[in-house]
Structures are given as structure tokens and as C-alpha cells.
Design a protein around this motif. Sequence first.
Motif, PDB file in Angstrom:
ATOM      1  N   THR A  50      25.058  26.955  28.132  1.00 20.06           N
ATOM      2  CA  THR A  50      24.029  26.098  29.079  1.00 20.06           C
ATOM      3  C   THR A  50      22.900  26.998  29.181  1.00 20.06           C
ATOM      4  OG1 THR A  50      24.972  26.464  31.205  1.00 20.06           O
ATOM      5  CG2 THR A  50      25.711  24.604  29.813  1.00 20.06           C
ATOM      6  N   GLY A  51      22.928  28.286  29.316  1.00 19.65           N
ATOM      7  CA  GLY A  51      21.553  28.950  29.481  1.00 19.65           C
ATOM      8  C   GLY A  51      21.036  28.577  30.894  1.00 19.65           C
ATOM      9  N   ASP A  52      21.753  28.047  31.940  1.00 19.71           N
ATOM     10  CA  ASP A  52      21.208  27.757  33.180  1.00 19.71           C
ATOM     11  C   ASP A  52      22.194  27.915  34.365  1.00 19.71           C
ATOM     12  OD1 ASP A  52      23.237  25.879  33.001  1.00 19.71           O
ATOM     13  OD2 ASP A  52      22.091  23.878  33.364  1.00 19.71           O
ATOM     14  N   TYR A  53      22.949  28.887  34.130  1.00 19.76           N
ATOM     15  CA  TYR A  53      23.953  29.093  35.196  1.00 19.76           C
ATOM     16  C   TYR A  53      24.096  30.763  35.502  1.00 19.76           C
ATOM     17  CZ  TYR A  53      28.290  28.381  37.867  1.00 19.76           C
ATOM     18  OH  TYR A  53      29.301  28.506  38.994  1.00 19.76           O
ATOM     19  N   LYS A  54      23.614  31.015  36.281  1.00 18.72           N
ATOM     20  CA  LYS A  54      23.534  32.766  36.530  1.00 18.72           C
ATOM     21  C   LYS A  54      24.812  32.871  37.495  1.00 18.72           C
ATOM     22  CE  LYS A  54      18.692  32.693  37.085  1.00 18.72           C
ATOM     23  NZ  LYS A  54      17.559  32.942  38.151  1.00 18.72           N
ATOM     24  N   TYR A  58      22.319  32.470  30.895  1.00 19.30           N
ATOM     25  CA  TYR A  58      20.864  32.235  31.415  1.00 19.30           C
ATOM     26  C   TYR A  58      20.029  32.439  30.144  1.00 19.30           C
ATOM     27  CZ  TYR A  58      16.509  32.506  33.831  1.00 19.30           C
ATOM     28  OH  TYR A  58      15.013  32.279  34.373  1.00 19.30           O
ATOM     29  N   LYS A  59      18.972  31.398  29.945  1.00 20.45           N
ATOM     30  CA  LYS A  59      18.232  31.648  28.733  1.00 20.45           C
ATOM     31  C   LYS A  59      16.698  32.372  29.453  1.00 20.45           C
ATOM     32  CE  LYS A  59      15.789  29.302  24.989  1.00 20.45           C
ATOM     33  NZ  LYS A  59      15.695  27.902  24.190  1.00 20.45           N
ATOM     34  N   GLN A  65      16.184  34.643  24.783  1.00 21.03           N
ATOM     35  CA  GLN A  65      17.381  35.053  24.564  1.00 21.03           C
ATOM     36  C   GLN A  65      18.373  34.495  25.945  1.00 21.03           C
ATOM     37  OE1 GLN A  65      18.236  36.545  21.435  1.00 21.03           O
ATOM     38  NE2 GLN A  65      16.238  36.003  21.120  1.00 21.03           N
ATOM     39  N   PHE A  66      19.496  34.414  25.460  1.00 25.57           N
ATOM     40  CA  PHE A  66      20.651  33.946  26.261  1.00 25.57           C
ATOM     41  C   PHE A  66      21.295  35.478  26.862  1.00 25.57           C
ATOM     42  CE2 PHE A  66      20.372  30.229  24.072  1.00 25.57           C
ATOM     43  CZ  PHE A  66      20.551  29.245  25.025  1.00 25.57           C
ATOM     44  N   ILE A  67      21.227  35.481  28.190  1.00 25.53           N
ATOM     45  CA  ILE A  67      21.875  36.543  28.684  1.00 25.53           C
ATOM     46  C   ILE A  67      22.969  36.211  29.777  1.00 25.53           C
ATOM     47  CG2 ILE A  67      19.998  38.239  28.251  1.00 25.53           C
ATOM     48  CD1 ILE A  67      19.169  37.701  31.200  1.00 25.53           C
ATOM     49  N   SER A 109      30.524  29.376  29.809  1.00 27.12           N
ATOM     50  CA  SER A 109      29.063  29.281  30.408  1.00 27.12           C
ATOM     51  C   SER A 109      29.484  29.174  31.850  1.00 27.12           C
ATOM     52  CB  SER A 109      28.494  27.885  29.913  1.00 27.12           C
ATOM     53  OG  SER A 109      27.045  27.877  30.283  1.00 27.12           O
ATOM     54  N   GLY A 110      30.547  29.451  32.596  1.00 25.27           N
ATOM     55  CA  GLY A 110      30.951  29.471  33.936  1.00 25.27           C
ATOM     56  C   GLY A 110      31.838  27.924  33.975  1.00 25.27           C
ATOM     57  N   VAL A 111      32.436  27.700  32.987  1.00 22.35           N
ATOM     58  CA  VAL A 111      32.872  26.272  33.037  1.00 22.35           C
ATOM     59  C   VAL A 111      33.944  26.167  33.871  1.00 22.35           C
ATOM     60  CG1 VAL A 111      33.707  24.463  31.272  1.00 22.35           C
ATOM     61  CG2 VAL A 111      32.037  25.833  30.683  1.00 22.35           C
TER      62      VAL A 111
END
Length: 275
Positions: A50-54, A58-59, A65-67, A109-111
Motif C-alpha cells: 500500500t505504501g502508506d503504513y510505516k 511507504y512510498k 520508491q517503496f521502502i 504491507s502490515g496486513v
Amino acid sequence: MHPFRLFRASVAQLTVACLLLASQALTAAQAEPNRLDRILESGVLRVGTTGDYKPFSYKDPKSGQFIGLDVEMGESLAKALGVKLELVPTSWPTLMADLAADKYDVAMSGVSVSLERQKVAFFSQPYMRDGKTPITLCSNKDKFQSLEQIDRAGVRAIVNPGGTNEKFARANLKQAEIVMHPDNVTIFEQIVQGKADLMMTDAVETRLQSRLHPELCALHPDQPFDFSEKAYLIPRDLVFKQFVDQWLRQDIESGTFAKRFDQWLNYPWQAANKP
């Protein structure tokens, strides 16, 4: 024919028939392509994130880039498979639809594990225990310690749509106002700016966000309101699940996972926030 001999003959015939059916089922299962074979044949592992969950995904606005922890875990899984990693952007509202549409092979993604998700998918073995707990301005920390204190008229609880945060809020809040905010990256700024009173989210996220926003306090993250686990979301494919489980078990037991988690929990996310 003697009744006992007839019975023995019937049992023998039934046994042969059962063995034949079992053999045919095994042959069919072996012939049916599984996801593991498909990934190895294609040479690509598609990881939905998702790129929104540190600290999980995270994008980076600077590089695009996704990290994050689960991005690194995706790299590790691809390496174990001997294939290339392809990161597939997804979102919490579309997570399950994207899985059903075969847009990715595994979501990392931290699901959070949920029964609703398990009705249509598999999960890997869990890699983290967690639960929902509040985060609010430190000046308000005594006001929102319990669900009874939170679920009152005039209280604004902010949530991101489509995931377990929204589900938990709607199940537990009947009088408080639920404020929807579509961007999980900027959602905590809404509390800092006074546009919401609190958010109930995973304890691991409240710990991290309280570090990034000194004005915010994570409330009793060691004693969350409920129990949940985090794992990797997988299509219903036992062969692929068994491989992922074994890879993850080895990573955890070797201590590698714990080191990765600590590194990403302490990552300089403040710098990553700046475009």
C-alpha cells in the motif's frame, strides 16, 4: 456365496475403488499448476503493497520508491525463490479485490489477520502480535483511555477507509463521530491540527507515529483494546503458502526478522516525509 465371503468381496471392491479414486485425485492435484510453479516459471514475484503504513510499507515522495520492513521482506522472499521482485501498488479499500483479480501473488504491507479476509484467502504464519489502541494529543491522553471515554457525543475519531481500522471503529463507536480521511500518510497530522480528537489503529503504528509527532501520545500500546496478528496475505494455494511459511519461519527463528524490524522502526522517517 457365504454372506461373510460376500462381505469380504464387497470390502475388497470398495477398497480398490477408493484407492483408484485417491490415485486419480493425487494425479489431478499433481497435474494442476500451483502458484509456486507459476512464479518460478515466470521468474517474477508480484508483491502487493500500500505504501502508506510505516514501518511496513511507504512510498518515498522524493524517489517514488517503496521502502519499509515488508518491502525488504518481499525482496528476501523473491531472493529465496530465485526470482525478480515486482511491487504492485494496492490500497486498503481494494486489497481483497486486487487479490481476487490476481494482481499480485502476496500482499506484504502490515496486513492484519481477520476472519473476513480468511473467508476468501490464506494467511502466512503470523509474524507479529498487535491490536487496536488510541493515539491522541498528549494533552488529551487522560480523556481517551477507554472505549467508554471515546464513544461519546462530540468526540471525533478519525479513520482511514477500507481496512481493519474502519471496521473496528464502526463496530465500537455508536455515539462518537467517525471522521473518514483517505490518506493514511497524512492522517495523523489531522489530529495534530485539531481536525480530529484521536485515531484507533494498530499499536505498532501508534508507537511509531508518537515518535514522529512529539505532540501525540500512544495510549497503552502494550494493552490494546483487542488482539490481532500480522501476516502475509496469500491466495488459496497450499503449495505456495507452505513455501512462504517455511521461509518466514526460518527468517524469524534466525533472528533476522527482529533485526529488520528494529532497523525500520528506528528509520529516519522524518526525512522520508519531505517531498
